[in-house]
Design a protein around this motif. Structure first.
Motif, short mmCIF file in Angstrom:
data_model
loop_
_atom_site.label_atom_id
_atom_site.label_comp_id
_atom_site.label_asym_id
_atom_site.label_seq_id
_atom_site.Cartn_x
_atom_site.Cartn_y
_atom_site.Cartn_z
N LEU A 40 10.23 -13.91 4.04
CA LEU A 40 9.87 -13.25 2.71
C LEU A 40 8.66 -13.63 2.14
N ALA A 41 8.40 -14.95 2.40
CA ALA A 41 6.93 -15.54 1.89
C ALA A 41 5.82 -14.68 2.66
N GLU A 42 6.10 -14.59 3.82
CA GLU A 42 4.94 -14.09 4.80
C GLU A 42 4.81 -12.44 4.27
N ALA A 43 5.87 -11.77 4.12
CA ALA A 43 6.00 -10.35 3.53
C ALA A 43 5.23 -10.27 2.08
N ASP A 44 5.54 -11.11 1.40
CA ASP A 44 5.04 -11.00 0.10
C ASP A 44 3.24 -11.30 0.36
N LYS A 45 2.96 -12.33 1.42
CA LYS A 45 1.45 -12.67 1.46
C LYS A 45 0.84 -11.50 2.16
N TRP A 46 1.30 -10.75 3.00
CA TRP A 46 0.85 -9.51 3.35
C TRP A 46 0.75 -8.42 2.37
N ARG A 47 1.72 -8.30 1.66
CA ARG A 47 1.47 -7.39 0.56
C ARG A 47 0.34 -7.61 -0.40
N GLN A 48 0.04 -8.98 -0.93
CA GLN A 48 -0.82 -9.33 -1.56
C GLN A 48 -2.17 -9.15 -0.70
N GLN A 49 -2.28 -9.24 0.43
CA GLN A 49 -3.41 -9.18 1.07
C GLN A 49 -3.98 -7.49 1.16
N ILE A 50 -2.72 -6.64 1.20
CA ILE A 50 -3.08 -5.11 1.09
C ILE A 50 -3.60 -4.67 -0.34
N MET A 51 -3.10 -5.50 -1.20
CA MET A 51 -3.39 -5.02 -2.61
C MET A 51 -4.80 -5.72 -2.84
N ARG A 52 -5.39 -6.63 -2.24
CA ARG A 52 -6.81 -6.99 -2.50
C ARG A 52 -7.48 -5.88 -1.75
N GLU A 53 -7.30 -5.49 -0.55
CA GLU A 53 -8.11 -4.54 -0.06
C GLU A 53 -8.03 -3.15 -0.77
N ILE A 54 -7.01 -2.76 -1.07
CA ILE A 54 -6.96 -1.47 -2.16
C ILE A 54 -7.92 -1.65 -3.40
N GLY A 55 -7.87 -3.00 -3.95
CA GLY A 55 -8.59 -3.14 -5.25
C GLY A 55 -10.40 -3.09 -4.61
N ARG A 56 -10.45 -3.84 -3.85
CA ARG A 56 -12.03 -3.40 -3.24
C ARG A 56 -12.41 -2.20 -2.85
N LYS A 57 -11.47 -1.21 -2.07
CA LYS A 57 -11.86 -0.11 -1.97
C LYS A 57 -11.92 0.76 -3.12
N VAL A 58 -11.05 0.64 -4.16
CA VAL A 58 -10.94 1.43 -5.52
C VAL A 58 -12.35 1.05 -6.20
N ALA A 59 -12.64 -0.25 -6.29
CA ALA A 59 -14.10 -0.50 -6.88
C ALA A 59 -15.08 0.11 -6.10
N GLU A 60 -15.28 0.37 -4.98
CA GLU A 60 -16.27 0.98 -4.20
C GLU A 60 -16.35 2.59 -4.41
#
Length: 299
Positions: A40-60
Motif C-alpha cells: 500500500l505504501a509503494e502504491a501511494d508513493k507511485w500515485r504521488q509521483q504521478i501527481m507531481r508529473e501531472i503538476g509539472r506538465k499542467v504548469a508547462e
C-alpha cells in the motif's frame, strides 16, 4: 599551472560523484501495471509521483506560445497520466487504502464552470483539456454553451398552471383574511345602509315638495338637495310627464277629424244636393210627358 589544477579539480569532482552514485540504491522504476504492486505504501508513493508529473506538465501547458502541436502533445500526456493515476487509486482502494477518487478535481471551462465530459468508453473520466489547450481551434466550441431557445408557452401550458388559488377561492382557507375583513365589512355595510335610508328619506321629502311646491324638510332640520338628488327628482318629474303624454297619444288619428261647424256645413250641402237632384228628376218627367203629348197630337 592553473589549467592543470582545473583539470585535477574536475576529475576529482567526477570521481566523488561516481562514488556517491555507487553508494545509492539502483533507481526504481514505476511498475507498468498497478496490479503488480502488493504494498500500500509503494502504491501511494507511485500515485504521488504521478501527481507531481501531472503538476509539472499542467504548469508547462499554460504557456500559449508553445504552439498548437506541442500543446496537443502535452494535453495527451496529461490525460494519459490521469488515466494511470486512476488505476493506482483503484489499486490503493483494493489494498485497503483511502478512496482518492471521491474528492477528485472536476473539469472547468474558460469561465471556471464545471463541465461534465463523459468518456465514450463508459469507464473513468473523459478526455480533458488543460490551460492553453482549451483555446485551440475546434476545442473552444466544446466549451461554448449553445444559446437557450426560449420556447413560447402555448395556451394549454398557461391554463395548466391556473387552479383555484388563481381565482382567489382559497384566500379564506387560513382564516386570517376572514378575521381582518369581518369587522371592516360590518362597518361598511352599516354605513351603506345608513346612507341608503337617508337618501330614501330625502327622495320622499323631495317628491312631496315637488308635488306641493313647498320646501322639503327631513325630520326637524331642513335638508338641501344636492345635485344628484335634484337630478333624480327632475328625472322622475319628466318620467311622469312622459307617461301622461303617452296616455294622451293612445288614440292616433291617421286622418284629420272635422269639428262641429264643418259637420253642419257638410250636412247642409248634402241636403241641397238631394233637393237639386229631386227637382231635376221632376222636370225631366214633365218634359217627357209633354213630348209624348205633342207626338200624339201630330198623329
Amino acid at each position: 599551472m592553473a589549467r592543470n589544477e582545473e583539470k585535477a579539480q574536475s576529475m576529482l569532482n567526477r570521481f566523488i560523484t561516481m562514488k556517491e552514485e555507487e553508494k545509492k540504491k539502483p533507481k526504481e522504476r514505476r511498475p507498468y501495471l498497478a496490479s503488480e504492486c502488493r504494498d500500500l505504501a509503494e502504491a501511494d508513493k507511485w500515485r504521488q509521483q504521478i501527481m507531481r508529473e501531472i503538476g509539472r506538465k499542467v504548469a508547462e501547458i499554460q504557456n500559449e506560445g508553445l504552439g498548437e502541436h506541442r500543446l496537443r502533445d502535452l494535453n495527451d500526456e496529461i490525460n494519459k497520466l490521469i488515466r494511470e493515476k486512476t488505476h493506482w487509486e483503484r489499486r490503493i482502494v483494493e489494498l485497503g487504502g483511502p478512496n482518492y477518487t471521491r474528492h477528485s478535481a472536476k473539469m472547468t471551462d474558460l469561465d471556471g464552470n464545471i463541465v461534465d465530459v463523459p468518456n465514450p468508453g463508459g469507464r473513468g473520466p473523459g478526455y480533458r483539456y488543460f490551460g492553453a489547450a482549451k483555446k485551440l481551434p475546434g476545442v473552444r466550441e466544446l466549451f461554448e454553451k449553445p444559446p437557450e431557445l426560449r420556447k413560447r408557452r402555448t395556451r394549454y401550458d398557461i391554463y395548466k398552471r391556473i387552479d383555484a388559488s388563481y381565482y382567489g377561492y382559497r384566500d379564506e382557507e387560513d382564516g386570517i383574511l376572514e378575521k381582518l375583513e369581518g369587522p371592516a365589512e360590518e362597518k361598511m355595510r352599516a354605513a351603506a345602509v345608513a346612507d341608503w335610508m337617508e337618501m330614501e328619506e330625502i327622495k320622499k321629502e323631495a317628491r312631496r315638495a315637488v308635488k306641493s311646491g313647498e320646501v322639503a324638510e327631513v325630520g326637524l332640520t331642513s335638508k338641501i338637495l344636492f345635485e344628484e338628488e335634484e337630478d333624480v327628482v327632475e328625472e322622475e318629474r319628466k318620467e311622469r310627464e312622459r307617461e301622461e303624454k303617452e296616455k294622451e297619444k293612445e288614440f292616433v288619428a291617421h286622418v284629420p277629424l272635422p269639428d262641429e261647424k264643418e259637420i253642419e256645413r257638410m250636412v247642409l250641402e248634402k241636403k241641397k244636393h238631394e233637393l237639386l237632384s229631386k227637382y231635376t228628376s221632376e222636370n225631366l218627367l214633365e218634359e217627357q210627358t209633354d213630348a209624348k203629348a205633342m207626338l200624339n197630337i201630330h198623329r
